[in-house]
Write a protein that holds these residues in place. Structure first.
Motif, PDB file in Angstrom:
ATOM      1  N   PRO A 170      12.273  -0.474   6.531  1.00  0.00           N
ATOM      2  CA  PRO A 170      13.206   0.461   5.795  1.00  0.00           C
ATOM      3  C   PRO A 170      14.225  -0.069   5.312  1.00  0.00           C
ATOM      4  O   PRO A 170      14.812   0.570   4.695  1.00  0.00           O
ATOM      5  CB  PRO A 170      13.063   1.501   7.003  1.00  0.00           C
ATOM      6  CG  PRO A 170      12.078   1.240   7.918  1.00  0.00           C
ATOM      7  CD  PRO A 170      11.609  -0.452   7.828  1.00  0.00           C
ATOM      8  N   ALA A 171      14.717  -0.982   5.969  1.00  0.00           N
ATOM      9  CA  ALA A 171      15.940  -1.687   5.299  1.00  0.00           C
ATOM     10  C   ALA A 171      15.944  -2.359   4.060  1.00  0.00           C
ATOM     11  O   ALA A 171      17.283  -2.732   3.488  1.00  0.00           O
ATOM     12  CB  ALA A 171      16.395  -2.811   6.601  1.00  0.00           C
ATOM     13  N   THR A 172      14.830  -2.447   3.508  1.00  0.00           N
ATOM     14  CA  THR A 172      14.958  -3.238   2.324  1.00  0.00           C
ATOM     15  C   THR A 172      15.513  -2.562   1.172  1.00  0.00           C
ATOM     16  O   THR A 172      16.110  -3.185  -0.036  1.00  0.00           O
ATOM     17  CB  THR A 172      13.370  -3.285   1.908  1.00  0.00           C
ATOM     18  OG1 THR A 172      12.889  -4.361   2.923  1.00  0.00           O
ATOM     19  CG2 THR A 172      13.289  -4.432   0.385  1.00  0.00           C
ATOM     20  N   GLY A 173      15.699  -1.024   1.261  1.00  0.00           N
ATOM     21  CA  GLY A 173      16.051  -0.345   0.138  1.00  0.00           C
ATOM     22  C   GLY A 173      15.559   1.084  -0.075  1.00  0.00           C
ATOM     23  O   GLY A 173      14.827   1.354   0.677  1.00  0.00           O
ATOM     24  N   PRO A 174      16.155   1.947  -0.854  1.00  0.00           N
ATOM     25  CA  PRO A 174      15.782   3.111  -1.180  1.00  0.00           C
ATOM     26  C   PRO A 174      14.236   3.333  -1.703  1.00  0.00           C
ATOM     27  O   PRO A 174      14.219   2.400  -2.511  1.00  0.00           O
ATOM     28  CB  PRO A 174      16.887   3.683  -2.171  1.00  0.00           C
ATOM     29  CG  PRO A 174      17.996   2.891  -2.228  1.00  0.00           C
ATOM     30  CD  PRO A 174      17.465   1.838  -1.808  1.00  0.00           C
ATOM     31  N   VAL A 175      13.489   4.135  -1.037  1.00  0.00           N
ATOM     32  CA  VAL A 175      12.150   4.182  -1.413  1.00  0.00           C
ATOM     33  C   VAL A 175      11.982   4.927  -2.642  1.00  0.00           C
ATOM     34  O   VAL A 175      12.702   5.651  -2.881  1.00  0.00           O
ATOM     35  CB  VAL A 175      11.237   4.546  -0.297  1.00  0.00           C
ATOM     36  CG1 VAL A 175      11.121   3.462   0.614  1.00  0.00           C
ATOM     37  CG2 VAL A 175      11.595   5.960   0.058  1.00  0.00           C
ATOM     38  N   PRO A 194      10.763  -6.739  -4.668  1.00  0.00           N
ATOM     39  CA  PRO A 194      10.133  -5.421  -5.404  1.00  0.00           C
ATOM     40  C   PRO A 194      11.147  -5.311  -6.541  1.00  0.00           C
ATOM     41  O   PRO A 194      12.433  -5.081  -6.326  1.00  0.00           O
ATOM     42  CB  PRO A 194      10.133  -4.365  -4.329  1.00  0.00           C
ATOM     43  CG  PRO A 194      10.070  -4.880  -3.132  1.00  0.00           C
ATOM     44  CD  PRO A 194      11.083  -6.060  -3.183  1.00  0.00           C
ATOM     45  N   ALA A 195      10.649  -5.181  -7.751  1.00  0.00           N
ATOM     46  CA  ALA A 195      11.399  -4.962  -8.864  1.00  0.00           C
ATOM     47  C   ALA A 195      12.114  -3.523  -8.919  1.00  0.00           C
ATOM     48  O   ALA A 195      13.289  -3.477  -9.457  1.00  0.00           O
ATOM     49  CB  ALA A 195      10.401  -4.849 -10.194  1.00  0.00           C
ATOM     50  N   GLY A 196      11.551  -2.778  -8.205  1.00  0.00           N
ATOM     51  CA  GLY A 196      12.182  -1.478  -8.037  1.00  0.00           C
ATOM     52  C   GLY A 196      13.408  -1.628  -7.157  1.00  0.00           C
ATOM     53  O   GLY A 196      14.311  -0.628  -7.372  1.00  0.00           O
ATOM     54  N   ALA A 197      13.678  -2.392  -6.299  1.00  0.00           N
ATOM     55  CA  ALA A 197      14.781  -2.593  -5.591  1.00  0.00           C
ATOM     56  C   ALA A 197      15.833  -3.631  -6.179  1.00  0.00           C
ATOM     57  O   ALA A 197      17.078  -3.490  -6.046  1.00  0.00           O
ATOM     58  CB  ALA A 197      14.567  -3.287  -4.095  1.00  0.00           C
ATOM     59  N   LEU A 243      17.842  -1.187 -11.843  1.00  0.00           N
ATOM     60  CA  LEU A 243      18.060   0.191 -12.160  1.00  0.00           C
ATOM     61  C   LEU A 243      16.964   0.859 -12.986  1.00  0.00           C
ATOM     62  O   LEU A 243      16.873   0.214 -14.099  1.00  0.00           O
ATOM     63  CB  LEU A 243      19.288   0.519 -12.574  1.00  0.00           C
ATOM     64  CG  LEU A 243      19.965   1.826 -13.048  1.00  0.00           C
ATOM     65  CD1 LEU A 243      20.142   2.640 -11.647  1.00  0.00           C
ATOM     66  CD2 LEU A 243      21.339   1.831 -13.648  1.00  0.00           C
ATOM     67  N   GLN A 244      16.356   2.143 -12.728  1.00  0.00           N
ATOM     68  CA  GLN A 244      15.640   2.770 -13.594  1.00  0.00           C
ATOM     69  C   GLN A 244      14.002   1.996 -13.987  1.00  0.00           C
ATOM     70  O   GLN A 244      13.490   2.008 -14.889  1.00  0.00           O
ATOM     71  CB  GLN A 244      16.222   3.351 -14.997  1.00  0.00           C
ATOM     72  CG  GLN A 244      17.338   4.072 -14.452  1.00  0.00           C
ATOM     73  CD  GLN A 244      18.120   4.484 -15.869  1.00  0.00           C
ATOM     74  OE1 GLN A 244      17.881   4.005 -17.040  1.00  0.00           O
ATOM     75  NE2 GLN A 244      18.938   5.651 -15.666  1.00  0.00           N
ATOM     76  N   HIS A 245      13.714   1.002 -13.005  1.00  0.00           N
ATOM     77  CA  HIS A 245      12.515   0.315 -13.238  1.00  0.00           C
ATOM     78  C   HIS A 245      11.397   1.158 -13.700  1.00  0.00           C
ATOM     79  O   HIS A 245      11.074   2.313 -13.056  1.00  0.00           O
ATOM     80  CB  HIS A 245      12.089  -0.495 -12.044  1.00  0.00           C
ATOM     81  CG  HIS A 245      10.859  -1.088 -11.888  1.00  0.00           C
ATOM     82  ND1 HIS A 245      10.415  -1.851 -12.929  1.00  0.00           N
ATOM     83  CD2 HIS A 245       9.810  -0.999 -10.877  1.00  0.00           C
ATOM     84  CE1 HIS A 245       9.354  -2.310 -12.606  1.00  0.00           C
ATOM     85  NE2 HIS A 245       9.038  -1.847 -11.286  1.00  0.00           N
ATOM     86  N   ARG A 279      13.102   2.438  -5.353  1.00  0.00           N
ATOM     87  CA  ARG A 279      13.847   2.859  -6.571  1.00  0.00           C
ATOM     88  C   ARG A 279      15.486   2.877  -6.307  1.00  0.00           C
ATOM     89  O   ARG A 279      16.036   3.413  -5.448  1.00  0.00           O
ATOM     90  CB  ARG A 279      13.460   4.306  -6.688  1.00  0.00           C
ATOM     91  CG  ARG A 279      13.994   4.644  -8.133  1.00  0.00           C
ATOM     92  CD  ARG A 279      13.310   5.955  -8.646  1.00  0.00           C
ATOM     93  NE  ARG A 279      14.205   6.524  -9.959  1.00  0.00           N
ATOM     94  CZ  ARG A 279      13.839   5.944 -11.097  1.00  0.00           C
ATOM     95  NH1 ARG A 279      12.913   4.940 -11.266  1.00  0.00           N
ATOM     96  NH2 ARG A 279      14.570   6.466 -12.394  1.00  0.00           N
ATOM     97  N   ALA A 280      15.994   1.801  -6.831  1.00  0.00           N
ATOM     98  CA  ALA A 280      17.539   1.413  -6.742  1.00  0.00           C
ATOM     99  C   ALA A 280      18.178   2.252  -7.450  1.00  0.00           C
ATOM    100  O   ALA A 280      17.865   2.554  -8.514  1.00  0.00           O
ATOM    101  CB  ALA A 280      17.641  -0.147  -6.906  1.00  0.00           C
ATOM    102  N   GLY A 281      19.404   2.533  -7.120  1.00  0.00           N
ATOM    103  CA  GLY A 281      20.617   3.276  -7.971  1.00  0.00           C
ATOM    104  C   GLY A 281      21.479   1.979  -8.552  1.00  0.00           C
ATOM    105  O   GLY A 281      21.197   0.882  -8.514  1.00  0.00           O
ATOM    106  N   SER A 282      22.671   2.577  -8.911  1.00  0.00           N
ATOM    107  CA  SER A 282      23.590   1.716  -9.379  1.00  0.00           C
ATOM    108  C   SER A 282      24.372   0.852  -8.374  1.00  0.00           C
ATOM    109  O   SER A 282      25.255  -0.365  -8.481  1.00  0.00           O
ATOM    110  CB  SER A 282      24.446   2.337 -10.376  1.00  0.00           C
ATOM    111  OG  SER A 282      25.256   3.216  -9.797  1.00  0.00           O
ATOM    112  N   THR A 283      24.433   1.392  -7.280  1.00  0.00           N
ATOM    113  CA  THR A 283      25.138   0.640  -6.019  1.00  0.00           C
ATOM    114  C   THR A 283      24.920  -0.715  -5.840  1.00  0.00           C
ATOM    115  O   THR A 283      23.646  -1.018  -5.574  1.00  0.00           O
ATOM    116  CB  THR A 283      25.188   1.341  -4.790  1.00  0.00           C
ATOM    117  OG1 THR A 283      25.807   2.675  -4.809  1.00  0.00           O
ATOM    118  CG2 THR A 283      25.854   0.602  -3.488  1.00  0.00           C
ATOM    119  N   GLY A 284      25.794  -1.791  -5.851  1.00  0.00           N
ATOM    120  CA  GLY A 284      25.249  -3.105  -5.828  1.00  0.00           C
ATOM    121  C   GLY A 284      25.373  -4.096  -7.042  1.00  0.00           C
ATOM    122  O   GLY A 284      24.394  -5.131  -6.941  1.00  0.00           O
TER     123      GLY A 284
END
Lengths: 418, 25
Positions: A124-129, A160-163, A166-168, A179-184
């Motif tokens: 779960p720590a890898t990033g937003p699912v 993972p490309a989704g992490a 943005l908008q993968h 599914r990553a956001g813009s933070t980081g």
């Protein structure tokens, strides 16, 4: 009042408050079929960069930089997706091998079998699912991976490309666990400067998130922001006064060496609240408060933008914030987030004493790794107009630190950040 | 990779809101 005309990614710098012409906003936006819809764009396929402050060159540079970092990261994702599709189209039953090209389509087990170090998508720590794949056993998901490197050891680690992007958009035959956001995401000509900027941003959002969702464990210390501004912040003081606004700052628990502040700008009766936040070195309290205050004022100005008016028309009927803009609108119109988070006005205290400059500054990337107890991962890939300009765009992934979610958190009030 | 068409937004810029793009946005 317009101060400049947009050409070739030049931002529009304007003075939206006629009584305080020295208070400036900057904005610049790009449209492409490569972009997904966003709330701030009213559902249009646009990316927007924006900033607030008092110097036209400074706010313009920061707004343009924000657009470039987002654009560079999205286009890097599109390039990685196209690379994977091209490999598959070339009869690539065998996907691109690790170490070639930097992308690969497979599941996590295949990487493990090949001895390729990779972030565990089931952690779960890898990033937003990615909500579309919530609950799916993540290790077996065939997806696009890209190569990153551990910031400390500099060893390769695939993510993972989704992490990373943005908008993968997953290539055919693939899904996405994250599914990553813009933070980081950050852009700079110097890769180390870009990574530092991204690390402060991740740390800021994580400290805000921890305190907002568990204020008893991570209590904010509220104080009057106006008494903690730099002596030269006369335009900001004047703007607050002429608008009849108060500004309450919240010092958030932060690791040694860092300082995190949220600022709520509001009416004297604590209605119409908007929030900004900033995290930086522990000895820069005045500048940290000032930057968070400008951010809150920029969001406040946006509450009357046409897309915000339309979004509130919908949100006021559903009561269900789903985007960053929704969260800001819900707070502005319907929620006393400040009192919920930090108690009533009577709880205000003196500003924290300035911290002394540390003898050894580890830098924000190392500070972030110490905060999470996990290695920070750097994905250094850029494409599109930012790459044409020679910019570096990095995505930092910090397992154990999380951004603010847009979707509801069960049993919790919506967070107040747009 | 063929780069998708991209253009700067000018006319509609005043329509938009101005911190983050959340992961779900």
């Amino acid at each position: 009042m317009s101060v400049s005309t947009p050409t070739a990614w030049a931002p529009e710098v304007f003075a939206p408050w006629p009584h305080t012409p020295g208070a400036l906003l900057a904005r610049v936006a790009a449209r492409s079929t490569a972009f997904d819809a966003t709330g701030a764009g009213g559902g249009a396929s646009v990316l927007i960069g924006s900033a607030a402050g008092t110097t036209a060159a400074d706010v313009g540079r920061r707004a343009r930089g924000e657009l470039m970092e987002r654009m560079g990261n999205v286009f890097a994702g599109r390039a990685a997706e196209a690379e994977a599709e091209a490999a598959a189209g070339a009869g690539g039953a065998r996907p691109p091998a690790a170490g070639v090209g930097g992308v690969r389509t497979c599941d996590w087990f295949a990487l493990r079998r090949d001895g390729v170090p990779a972030a565990d998508p089931a952690d779960p720590a890898t990033g937003p699912v990615d909500g579309a794949n919530r609950g799916v056993p993540a290790r077996g998901v065939r997806q696009l991976w890209c190569r990153g490197r551990a910031a400390g050891s500099c060893e390769d680690i695939w993510v993972p490309a989704g992490a990373a992007f943005l908008q993968h958009r997953p290539p055919p035959g693939c899904a996405a666990t994250h599914r990553a956001g813009s933070t980081g995401v950050a852009a700079h000509r110097d890769p180390d400067a870009a990574a530092a900027h991204a690390a402060w941003e991740i740390l800021e959002r994580d400290l805000v998130r921890r305190s907002w969702y568990d204020p008893l464990r991570h209590p904010p210390v509220p104080f009057d922001a106006r008494g903690a501004l730099p002596p030269g912040a006369s335009e900001l003081r004047a703007l607050l006064h002429r608008e009849g606004l108060e500004a309450t700052a919240l010092a958030l628990p932060a690791p040694t060496g860092a300082e995190a502040v949220a600022v709520c700008v509001h009416g004297p009766d604590r209605t119409r609240q908007t929030f900004g936040a900033r995290c930086g070195p522990a000895h820069d309290l005045q500048e940290t408060v000032e930057r968070a205050c400008w951010e809150a004022l920029m969001v406040r100005w946006s509450m009357s933008a046409p897309v915000a008016v339309r979004a509130w028309d919908r949100l006021s009927r559903t009561g269900d914030p789903r985007t960053g803009l929704d969260h800001a609108l819900w707070t502005f119109h319907a929620q006393d987030a400040l009192t919920h988070w930090a108690g009533p006005a009577t709880a205000l205290r003196a500003p924290p004493a300035p911290a002394s400059r540390p003898a050894r500054d580890p830098g924000p990337v190392a500070l972030l790794a110490a905060h999470t107890g996990r290695e920070v991962i750097v994905v250094d890939r850029c494409a599109g107009p930012p790459a044409d300009e020679g910019l570096t765009v990095v995505r930092l992934i910090a397992p154990g630190a999380s951004p603010l979610p847009a979707r509801p958190v069960p049993g919790q009030l919506p967070h107040p950040f747009g | 990779m063929e780069q998708p068409e991209i253009e700067q937004v000018t006319e509609e810029l005043p329509e938009f809101g101005l911190i983050d793009i959340p992961s779900e946005d």
